[in-house]
Design an enzyme around this catalytic site. Sequence first.
Site, PDB file in Angstrom:
ATOM      1  N   GLN A 167      -6.268   7.296  12.803  1.00  7.87           N
ATOM      2  CA  GLN A 167      -5.775   6.257  11.912  1.00  7.87           C
ATOM      3  C   GLN A 167      -4.334   5.954  12.263  1.00  7.87           C
ATOM      4  OE1 GLN A 167      -6.694   8.339   8.111  1.00  7.87           O
ATOM      5  NE2 GLN A 167      -7.795   6.461   7.631  1.00  7.87           N
TER       6      GLN A 167
ATOM      7  N   LYS B  37      -6.919  -0.746  -3.934  1.00  6.78           N
ATOM      8  CA  LYS B  37      -6.489  -1.055  -2.572  1.00  6.78           C
ATOM      9  C   LYS B  37      -6.765  -2.498  -2.196  1.00  6.78           C
ATOM     10  CE  LYS B  37     -10.815   0.785  -0.684  1.00  6.78           C
ATOM     11  NZ  LYS B  37     -11.440   1.264   0.515  1.00  6.78           N
TER      12      LYS B  37
ATOM     13  N   CYS C  92      -2.722  11.944   4.211  1.00 11.47           N
ATOM     14  CA  CYS C  92      -1.735  11.884   3.131  1.00 11.47           C
ATOM     15  C   CYS C  92      -1.161  13.242   2.716  1.00 11.47           C
ATOM     16  CB  CYS C  92      -2.278  11.119   1.929  1.00 11.47           C
ATOM     17  SG  CYS C  92      -4.048  10.968   1.838  1.00 11.47           S
TER      18      CYS C  92
ATOM     19  N   HIS D 281      -0.507   4.202   0.770  1.00  9.17           N
ATOM     20  CA  HIS D 281      -1.176   4.568   2.024  1.00  9.17           C
ATOM     21  C   HIS D 281      -1.517   3.257   2.698  1.00  9.17           C
ATOM     22  CE1 HIS D 281      -2.684   8.418  -0.035  1.00  9.17           C
ATOM     23  NE2 HIS D 281      -2.334   7.646  -1.037  1.00  9.17           N
TER      24      HIS D 281
ATOM     25  N   ASP E  58      -1.826   5.477  10.583  1.00 10.85           N
ATOM     26  CA  ASP E  58      -1.530   5.653   9.173  1.00 10.85           C
ATOM     27  C   ASP E  58      -0.043   5.543   8.856  1.00 10.85           C
ATOM     28  OD1 ASP E  58      -2.373   6.121   6.632  1.00 10.85           O
ATOM     29  OD2 ASP E  58      -3.309   8.060   7.063  1.00 10.85           O
TER      30      ASP E  58
ATOM     31  N   ARG F  38     -14.329  13.152   9.688  1.00 11.35           N
ATOM     32  CA  ARG F  38     -15.087  12.968   8.451  1.00 11.35           C
ATOM     33  C   ARG F  38     -16.566  13.082   8.763  1.00 11.35           C
ATOM     34  NH1 ARG F  38     -12.065   7.631   5.879  1.00 11.35           N
ATOM     35  NH2 ARG F  38      -9.977   8.531   5.942  1.00 11.35           N
TER      36      ARG F  38
ATOM     37  N   HIS G  27       2.509   6.549   5.227  1.00 14.12           N
ATOM     38  CA  HIS G  27       2.630   6.866   3.799  1.00 14.12           C
ATOM     39  C   HIS G  27       4.034   6.523   3.377  1.00 14.12           C
ATOM     40  CE1 HIS G  27      -0.934   9.095   5.033  1.00 14.12           C
ATOM     41  NE2 HIS G  27      -1.360   8.695   3.857  1.00 14.12           N
TER      42      HIS G  27
END
Length: 634
Positions: free
Chosen positions: A379, A462, A332, A508, A381, A361, A383
Amino acid sequence: METVKVSLKGDVREFEKGVSVAGIAKSIGMGLYKAACACRIDGEVRDLRTPVEKDCAVEILTFDDPDGKHAFWHTGSHVLAEAVRHLYPDTKFTIGPAIDNGFYYDLDSETVFTPEILEKLEEEMRAIVKKDQPITRYTLPRAEALKKMAGNEYKEELIRELPADAEISFYEQGDFTDLCAGPHLMSTGALGAVKLLNVTGAYWRGDAKNKMLQRVYGIAFPKKAMLEEYLTMLEEAKKRDHRKLGRELGLFAFRDEAPGFPFYLPKGMVLKNTLIDYWREVHKRWDYLEISTPQIMRRTLWETSGHWDHYKENMYTTVIDGEDFAIKPMNCPGSILVYELEPHSYRDLPLRYGELGLVHRHELSGALHGMFRVRCFTQDDAHILLTKEQIKGEVVRIAQLFDEVYSLFGLHYSIELSTMPDDHIGSVEDWDVATAALADAITSIGKSYVLNPGDGAFYGPKLDFHISDSLNRTWQCGTIQLDYQLPGRFDLEYVAEDNEKRCPVMIHRVVFGSIERFIGILTEHFAGAFPTWLSPVQAVVIPISEKHVAYADSVAKTLQAAGVRVECDTRSEKMGYKIREAQLQKTPYMLVVGDKEAESGTVSVRSRRDGDTGAVRIEDFARAIREEIDTKAL
RNA sequence: GCUGUUGUAGCUCAGUCGGCAGAGCACGUCAUUGGUAAUGACGAGGUCGUGCGUUCGAAUCGCAUCAACAGCUCCA
């Protein structure tokens, strides 16, 4: 005699007032009485011992009903506890509920419950079942309940949490009594076949700060054959395990040198890239703009985003020219830096940045689990920056995209709505509005969700999309996270219709979750037999003897030209051997070629699913497989 | 990270009481040239996860450590 009218599956019968449901079952037949586990009175799950005091509808629940199973397994946990009491009397009992697949009991004991001890306990349980001890229920006021459980600080804690005036229920069988809300079976004999599966650690009340107890898991069935069937099913499920298949099919691997960091093997790489190609196609169609942001960024960025304070435990850091940097655990902040590069108008919103972001991570070593839980993953991902007014419409749009993707693979999913955690940023009001928006969007498209209180990200609530693995454990794949915080922290702006500067909201979201987890899920879902469009090798040409190698090569070339991932097995092995190997590798099509095929320009097609399906012209096969690939057929 | 269990050949696994490291599959060579799930013969392959210790002697016993597995906690 006072009577009550009891409706049983629409059939109304009269009974003496105060009759127990067990008594009602008995009056219908001994078979039903023996099979009864619990009941529903006017829709509410109750114990069979419940006296019927007024007219009502009663449903007798057997093992076939989920609530019946629950009572059955709950009694299983009590029988386990009684066995522990007999053999290891110093053990303190804490909680022992039924779960989706069996039951467990959390025990505090000096004795370490090794597999050998589990066997002894299992024997003792069988003896208790054989004795067919009646199970009785009674209630006590709090003071007496506390006296009864004196010396067991766990039970005392549970009792103190109940209302002061509550009548606290106990269940007793043989020499074992437990504080318990029920419901339970009428006697231990109904349990039939019992099996203790394993023992693990579990924190008291699920809090890592508390003492770790020993959790013994078990399962029970009315009949021995059902237990055996269940154990066979578990064995079968193990064959679908993605860690096993990943190795056998040459997809991915792990090494001690990099715990939690996956290695993609050539075939796994094909699978991954094919998924990514598909992802790009979908996201282009749904108006996403693909970007890519750096792997390592300055500490100050993570301080602004809040990660440095709230996520530092999981971040890998490094030092560059004497300054702190972090390897990104999330994408993000990178997307935000892209947004900041130029001014934006309300006309640009929603602005959808897609990013296949590689994140690292530091997950706890004990949490690692094949491709499902790794320390480095990509990911899929995105945004999305938008106005508050656009939230609901956009969430609906994302949920539709998710449904399109999961449906393509034939995956079933469940949705969870996770709300504000203790460790959070932003005002409670913002959280409430955001949470309601998510809930509203999901219900508006006719989907339902389960509430997961306190499990949101630190920056917002979420929606999590869960998919099951081969053992029915669910894994979060997709997630839609609403974020009122980050844009403000970075002072993001857009120019509104009235020429005022406003701060956008951020969403997200990931569909696959991570490519790694999704590959794990797909591997188990398909048991390694991926649909043709995803299969690393879509067809293998098998020449019958060396004489046919030249023709086999030409067949392979034709298919290659048609964009088919094809291999030619020219080893000097017998055809049966090559077929067996291709079949075990779950190759969708085996193309056997010999004299007949070479003469007629055909291939003998063997499908991994349907076996030998006969000879077809090579062009026809190429067209058919092309069609199957292009439509992404299951 | 925590609790428990497990680490022997590429894979699946034997290895008894502490006394020379084993099998099947896979791999290599040779022969075999075949019609829809394993052709045959021969061969190569291991510092028994790693380290330290006990012992005349350790795959085997002890301690530590790493990894995996099951779960807890955490999470895509």
